[in-house]
Design a protein around this motif. Structure first.
Motif, PDB file in Angstrom:
ATOM      1  N   ALA A 231       0.833  -1.205   0.000  1.00 61.10           N
ATOM      2  CA  ALA A 231       0.000   0.000   0.000  1.00 61.10           C
ATOM      3  C   ALA A 231       0.866   1.252   0.000  1.00 61.10           C
ATOM      4  CB  ALA A 231      -0.921  -0.014   1.220  1.00 61.10           C
ATOM      5  N   LEU A 234       2.482   1.606  -3.571  1.00 62.48           N
ATOM      6  CA  LEU A 234       1.568   1.994  -4.642  1.00 62.48           C
ATOM      7  C   LEU A 234       1.023   3.407  -4.456  1.00 62.48           C
ATOM      8  CD1 LEU A 234      -0.503  -1.299  -5.122  1.00 62.48           C
ATOM      9  CD2 LEU A 234       1.490  -0.519  -6.414  1.00 62.48           C
ATOM     10  N   LEU A 235       0.631   3.748  -3.231  1.00 62.59           N
ATOM     11  CA  LEU A 235      -0.046   5.021  -3.004  1.00 62.59           C
ATOM     12  C   LEU A 235       0.913   6.193  -2.859  1.00 62.59           C
ATOM     13  CD1 LEU A 235      -2.772   3.792  -0.498  1.00 62.59           C
ATOM     14  CD2 LEU A 235      -3.111   4.421  -2.889  1.00 62.59           C
ATOM     15  N   PHE A 240      -0.312   5.924  -7.203  1.00 62.50           N
ATOM     16  CA  PHE A 240      -1.611   5.357  -7.548  1.00 62.50           C
ATOM     17  C   PHE A 240      -2.719   6.147  -6.843  1.00 62.50           C
ATOM     18  CE2 PHE A 240       0.752   2.283  -9.523  1.00 62.50           C
ATOM     19  CZ  PHE A 240       0.087   1.104  -9.843  1.00 62.50           C
ATOM     20  N   PRO A 242      -6.415   6.425  -5.012  1.00 59.45           N
ATOM     21  CA  PRO A 242      -7.113   5.467  -4.146  1.00 59.45           C
ATOM     22  C   PRO A 242      -8.037   4.522  -4.901  1.00 59.45           C
ATOM     23  CG  PRO A 242      -7.062   7.621  -3.103  1.00 59.45           C
ATOM     24  CD  PRO A 242      -6.514   7.803  -4.486  1.00 59.45           C
ATOM     25  N   GLN A 244      -7.648   3.471  -7.934  1.00 54.40           N
ATOM     26  CA  GLN A 244      -6.809   2.492  -8.616  1.00 54.40           C
ATOM     27  C   GLN A 244      -6.321   1.418  -7.651  1.00 54.40           C
ATOM     28  OE1 GLN A 244      -3.925   5.322 -10.148  1.00 54.40           O
ATOM     29  NE2 GLN A 244      -4.725   5.104 -12.242  1.00 54.40           N
ATOM     30  N   TYR A 245      -5.972   1.842  -6.451  1.00 51.11           N
ATOM     31  CA  TYR A 245      -5.545   0.882  -5.425  1.00 51.11           C
ATOM     32  C   TYR A 245      -6.673  -0.100  -5.104  1.00 51.11           C
ATOM     33  CZ  TYR A 245      -3.908  -0.895  -0.919  1.00 51.11           C
ATOM     34  OH  TYR A 245      -3.535  -1.700   0.111  1.00 51.11           O
TER      35      TYR A 245
END
Length: 409
Positions: A231, A234-235, A240, A242, A244-245
């Motif tokens: 997390a 990605l974030l 990314f 939210p 998309q996550y």
């Protein structure tokens, strides 16, 4: 029973991640407190659950399931109540996390025993496959809906929904009907120290359950430990959004539905042992790919592909393993065996999550994720490679020998 399971599964998925969000948004907790909430809840809950195995073993299972549902309902409802009164604190969140974790373990132990008594042996894999498919469908739709509910109605909304789902589950289990005999204790009315460890003793002395158990501890821990780091990668580092996550983890749950629905057919065609070995091996090869994720659409496609492969294999493997455990454990020690399995799994996830957090501090999230993926490649070595003799037959022979009714050849 399936309906009750579905209600609580969807409620749990709606409340997924609610405690960390409350800790951050309401209590202004830092990273250390959020990590402690995730790890300590599992670890302490597992420790508290140790005496619950024998406690569940020698009681009727349906009242235990109802009691654990009501316990989780009361614990979770204390959070919105304290929030409304302006008295919510971090310690309360931690206590609730521990209570819910311990009650989860006791409920799973009782429900496994009850399922074995409720369903004919030839239908156990079908039932476990349906439970597994329900889990993945709830995982697919629950977190996005939970996130939307938090955005619209506040951070404790999904905790209330999760609590109500346990109340509905208790009502559903209570309505099953029928009678359930009280289990008999053959060694006296009091709990002995040996009863606490009987589940582990059975697992570690069984020629097939032992490697499956060690494999489960390693795989579950190494899959779950890098989740917070993924997390973060990605974030924060890859940018990314939210949505998309949420997308890259919701879409692959379709694979879990596929795997769970195929489990019965594949076992009927290829056999239980071969499917445990094949699916158990294949689920270990996917997570290493997450270390190579990049920004943008290619990264989204990579994560979805890796997660879809992993979840499909897990959806196939999990009901086969659950059925094997039920079939190869004496009913008189089944609750203790299931509790020991769950306790060990929760403790390993908590320990490895904490260890991988420290590793990420030293090396960075990507390298820590790669390390977990690389170690997972070795976990198939723990899977059993051959089919041992029928334990039931050996038990029968041993009892007959002790009674003097047969002689060894």
């Amino acid at each position: 029973m399936w309906a009750a399971y579905a209600v609580s599964a969807y409620g749990t998925s709606l409340g997924f991640g609610a405690f960390p969000l409350i800790a951050v948004l309401v209590l202004d907790s830092g990273p250390a407190q959020v990590a402690a909430l995730a790890a300590a809840g599992r670890a302490v809950g597992a420790l508290v659950a140790v005496p619950l195995g024998p406690w569940v073993e020698f009681r009727r299972k349906r009242p235990v399931m109802v009691a654990m549902d009501l316990t989780r309902f009361a614990a979770l409802m204390s959070v919105p109540a304290a929030f409304a009164l302006g008295r919510l604190g971090f310690v309360q969140l931690l206590v609730v996390a521990v209570v819910v974790a311990a009650a989860d373990i006791a409920f799973r132990a009782a429900s496994g025993v009850y399922l074995r008594a409720l369903v004919p042996p030839e239908d156990l894999l079908v039932a476990n496959g349906r439970f597994e498919s329900t889990t993945w469908s709830a995982t697919m739709v629950g977190p996005p809906l939970g996130g939307a509910a938090i955005g619209m109605f506040g951070p404790v909304t999904t905790v209330m929904a999760d609590a109500v789902s346990y109340l509905l589950s208790a009502l559903g289990i209570r309505s099953i009907g029928g009678t359930e005999p009280r289990p008999e204790r053959t060694a006296g009315p009091r709990l002995r120290a040996g009863d606490l460890f009987e589940g582990w003793r059975h697992i570690l002395t069984h020629p097939t359950l032992r490697p499956l158990f060690l494999n489960a501890i390693a795989v579950n821990g190494l899959i779950m430990a890098p989740e917070p780091l993924l997390a973060l990668l990605l974030l924060r580092e890859l940018g990314f959004a939210p949505w998309q996550y949420g997308l890259v983890f919701a879409v692959p749950c379709l694979g879990g539905l596929v795997g769970a629905r195929l489990a019965h057919r594949l076992v009927a065609r290829y056999g239980q042992r071969r499917m445990l070995l094949t699916a158990g091996t294949l689920r270990a090869v996917w997570p290493l790919g997450l270390a190579f994720v990049q920004p943008g659409v290619p990264g989204i496609v990579l994560v979805i592909t890796v997660q879809f492969g992993l979840v499909t294999c897990c959806g196939l493997y999990n009901p086969v393993l659950a059925t094997y455990r039920l079939q190869h454990t004496d009913p008189a020690r089944l609750a203790r065996t299931l509790a020991a399995w769950s306790i060990s799994t929760s403790a390993s996830i908590a320990a490895l999550t904490a260890a991988w957090g420290l590793l990420a501090v030293a090396t960075g999230p990507r390298i820590a994720i790669a390390a977990a993926g690389a170690l997972l490649l070795a976990t198939p070595l723990l899977l059993p490679r051959r089919e041992p003799g029928d334990p039931t037959a050996w038990t029968t022979l041993r009892r007959a020998w002790s009674a003097g009714t047969s002689r060894p050849r």
